[in-house]
Design an enzyme around this catalytic site. Structure first.
Site, PDB file in Angstrom:
ATOM      1  N   LYS A 130       3.740  -3.519   8.433  1.00  0.00           N
ATOM      2  CA  LYS A 130       4.863  -2.509   8.195  1.00  0.00           C
ATOM      3  C   LYS A 130       6.310  -3.185   8.418  1.00  0.00           C
ATOM      4  O   LYS A 130       6.627  -3.887   9.311  1.00  0.00           O
ATOM      5  CB  LYS A 130       4.901  -1.135   8.882  1.00  0.00           C
TER       6      LYS A 130
ATOM      7  N   ASP B 119       7.342  14.059  13.374  1.00  0.00           N
ATOM      8  CA  ASP B 119       6.980  13.716  12.183  1.00  0.00           C
ATOM      9  C   ASP B 119       5.831  13.738  11.421  1.00  0.00           C
ATOM     10  O   ASP B 119       5.239  13.106  10.845  1.00  0.00           O
ATOM     11  CB  ASP B 119       7.916  12.242  11.519  1.00  0.00           C
TER      12      ASP B 119
ATOM     13  N   PHE C  24      11.595   3.825   6.021  1.00  0.00           N
ATOM     14  CA  PHE C  24      12.064   2.760   6.561  1.00  0.00           C
ATOM     15  C   PHE C  24      11.519   1.286   6.144  1.00  0.00           C
ATOM     16  O   PHE C  24      11.839   0.402   6.876  1.00  0.00           O
ATOM     17  CB  PHE C  24      11.854   2.841   7.961  1.00  0.00           C
ATOM     18  N   GLY C  25      10.904   1.266   5.213  1.00  0.00           N
ATOM     19  CA  GLY C  25      10.312   0.099   4.464  1.00  0.00           C
ATOM     20  C   GLY C  25       9.140   0.300   3.911  1.00  0.00           C
ATOM     21  O   GLY C  25       8.860   1.442   3.289  1.00  0.00           O
ATOM     22  N   CYS C  26       8.436  -0.916   3.808  1.00  0.00           N
ATOM     23  CA  CYS C  26       6.972  -0.630   2.991  1.00  0.00           C
ATOM     24  C   CYS C  26       5.968  -1.327   3.871  1.00  0.00           C
ATOM     25  O   CYS C  26       6.174  -1.716   4.994  1.00  0.00           O
ATOM     26  CB  CYS C  26       7.028  -1.712   1.888  1.00  0.00           C
ATOM     27  N   VAL C  27       4.599  -0.799   3.601  1.00  0.00           N
ATOM     28  CA  VAL C  27       3.439  -1.151   4.263  1.00  0.00           C
ATOM     29  C   VAL C  27       2.694  -2.223   3.422  1.00  0.00           C
ATOM     30  O   VAL C  27       2.346  -1.769   2.073  1.00  0.00           O
ATOM     31  CB  VAL C  27       2.615  -0.005   4.839  1.00  0.00           C
TER      32      VAL C  27
ATOM     33  N   GLY D 261       7.838   3.880   2.415  1.00  0.00           N
ATOM     34  CA  GLY D 261       8.511   5.010   3.175  1.00  0.00           C
ATOM     35  C   GLY D 261       9.851   4.917   3.514  1.00  0.00           C
ATOM     36  O   GLY D 261      10.609   4.194   2.780  1.00  0.00           O
TER      37      GLY D 261
ATOM     38  N   LYS E 273       0.737  -1.263  -0.046  1.00  0.00           N
ATOM     39  CA  LYS E 273       0.098  -0.059   0.008  1.00  0.00           C
ATOM     40  C   LYS E 273       0.893   1.149   0.186  1.00  0.00           C
ATOM     41  O   LYS E 273       0.376   2.354  -0.288  1.00  0.00           O
ATOM     42  CB  LYS E 273      -0.883  -0.068   1.187  1.00  0.00           C
ATOM     43  N   ALA E 274       1.980   1.283   0.488  1.00  0.00           N
ATOM     44  CA  ALA E 274       2.985   2.341   0.605  1.00  0.00           C
ATOM     45  C   ALA E 274       4.487   1.793   0.855  1.00  0.00           C
ATOM     46  O   ALA E 274       4.832   0.875   1.249  1.00  0.00           O
ATOM     47  CB  ALA E 274       2.560   3.192   1.816  1.00  0.00           C
TER      48      ALA E 274
END
EC number: 2.7.11.30
Length: 512
Positions: free
Chosen positions: A217, A321, A201-204, A199, A196-197
């Site tokens: 995540k 953040d 530090f990694g992916c979701v 970022g 889905k995303a």
């Protein structure tokens, strides 16, 4: 020398007792994982069951039935569950679930599994085709007794050598590293569905856990510190709140060089506020609902709660953040704060941890962060969050159709001034030296509610950090503005802006 042999006899007796009692003890289960490639595990085999002392162990199986075609999902060991007690056969009783699930007691009792609805109906049984024992299975059963005897001898020798503690003994505490998979989540069928995303530090991933969708995540091992930081924030007492992302589990997956660190949370199908605003224009009431619930979540995060619902002390936490990408939306557009990888806790008498100044997303950095002139105190970090909240509120207003005028395409804060990928130097020039902020359009100010909200936005992103509103104050203001506008007739809209701004708005410093 008698003590080791007594212990040896007791251990041998406990190993042999199961067959004599005739009880269904569970030591091994059939193992299978349809998602073995993604989760980097074995596809099938045997699994030795391990659990806490005095807890019962079971086997389980889960599968799908698509038009009469059985699709096996997972098999393995299952931890203490009263629903599995004294069940010698693996039988699912739910009527028509998406994923069938059964559990039982006894070695390899999950080899054969059945669906028998409680209300009656045809029994559907799945029995794997008979297969010849593999060489690995034969070796395992041949070496098991030898291994057991060797273990007993080694245990007796160890007890003899350690009958008295040596002098000068020193406990060595090592970093335990990531925890093993959460027992209740690690053994349930969890299937990754789609990314889905991606970022910093990694992916979701969107994933399916039994019959529910969850978000996973995934951090690579080199980002262990970020995973650990976010896990610690989620584990803080009092972090269960309707406007904070619901935490489910943190797990280590894979082995050796292919280890991945998973953070499992609730899944929200509408995605982030950024994504929603890109594809949707919002109404006045929708704007107020998102703004109010978002500020409520940040207010609670910032709050120090001495005794939170019996969980203990919840310290004040700065997000560090805060941005529209880290605000998720529930189905009714209730806002949920997410991504606490850079968050910092402020506990009395303890240092706040890593408080490096220039962290977060560049575009949302407050002037003092861009300058590198931060006062490393709690209130300073909370005010940095409030500057970012002002920018997110501006994003909401920019996509609201309440004003009598055009609604522009979605743009990030400062995108119109310095583009989509501004450098640190460009932001310093625009935000710090020129003291510019995203443009507030003239036709917004003709709507009484948006006009008051724009005043609140300007007080959030004030260049003077100490003059900024608190999150609690923003929540109160949005609630008051919504009630005032929705309860006002068109004849008195003109006078509303002045009267409410001068008299009724809560003071700036409500909680910071």
């Amino acid at each position: 020398m008698t003590a080791p042999w007594v212990a040896l006899a007791l251990l041998w007796g406990s190993l042999c007792a199961g067959s004599g009692r005739g009880e269904a003890e569970t030591r091994e289960c059939i193992y299978y994982n349809a998602n073995w490639e993604l989760e980097r595990t074995n596809q099938s085999g045997l699994e030795r069951c391990e659990g806490e002392q005095d807890k019962r162990l079971h086997c389980y199986a889960s599968w799908r039935n698509s038009s009469g075609t059985i699709e096996l999902v997972k098999k393995g060991c299952w931890l203490d569950d009263f629903n599995c007690y004294d069940r010698q056969e693996c039988v699912a009783t739910e009527e028509n679930p998406q994923v069938y699930f059964c559990c039982c007691e006894g070695n390899f009792c999950n080899e054969r599994f059945t669906h028998l609805p409680e209300a009656g109906g045809p029994e559907v049984t799945y029995e794997p085709p008979p297969t010849a024992p593999t060489l690995l299975t034969v070796l395992a059963y041949s070496l098991l007794p030898i291994g057991g005897l060797s273990l007993i001898v080694l245990l007796a020798f160890w007890m003899y050598r350690h009958r008295k503690p040596p002098y000068g003994h020193v406990d060595i505490h090592e970093d335990p590293g990531p925890p093993p998979p959460s027992p209740l989540v690690g053994l349930k069928p969890l299937q990754l569905l789609e990314i889905k995303a991606r970022g910093r530090f990694g992916c979701v991933w969107k994933a399916q856990l039994m019959n529910d969708f969850v978000a996973v995540k995934i951090f690579p091992l080199q980002d262990k510190q970020s995973w650990q930081s976010e896990r610690e924030i989620f584990s803080t007492p009092g972090m269960k709140h309707e406007n904070l992302l619901q935490f489910i589990a943190a797990e280590k997956r894979g082995s050796n060089l292919e280890v991945e660190l998973w953070l499992i949370t609730a899944f929200h199908d509408k995605g982030s506020l950024t994504d929603y605003l890109k594809g949707n224009i919002i109404t006045w009431n929708e704007l107020c609902h998102v703004a109010e619930t978002m500020s409520r979540g940040l207010s609670y995060l910032h709050e120090d709660v001495p005794w939170c619902r019996g969980e203990g002390h919840k310290p004040s936490i700065a997000h560090r953040d805060f941005k529209s990408k880290n605000v998720l939306l529930k189905s009714d557009l209730t806002a949920v704060l997410a991504d606490f990888g850079l968050a910092v806790r402020f506990e009395p008498g303890k240092p706040p941890g890593d408080t490096h100044g220039q962290v977060g997303t560049r575009r949302y950095m407050a002037p003092e962060v861009l300058e590198g002139a931060i006062n490393f105190q709690r209130d300073a970090f909370l005010r940095i969050d409030m500057y970012a909240m002002g920018l997110v509120l501006w994003e909401l207003v920019s996509r609201c159709k309440a004003a009598d005028g055009p609604v522009d395409e979605y743009m990030l804060p400062f995108e119109e001034e310095i583009g989509q990928h501004p450098s640190l130097e460009e932001l310093q020039e625009v935000v710090v030296h020129k003291k510019m902020r995203p443009t507030i359009k003239d036709h917004w100010l003709k709507h009484p509610g948006l006009a008051q909200l724009c005043v609140t936005i300007e007080e959030c992103w004030d260049h003077d950090a100490e003059a900024r509103l608190s999150a609690g104050c923003v929540e109160e203001r949005v609630s008051l503005i919504r009630r005032s506008v929705n309860g006002t007739t068109s004849d008195c809209l003109v006078s509303l802006v002045t009267s409410v701004t001068n008299v009724d708005l809560p003071p700036k410093e409500s909680s910071i």
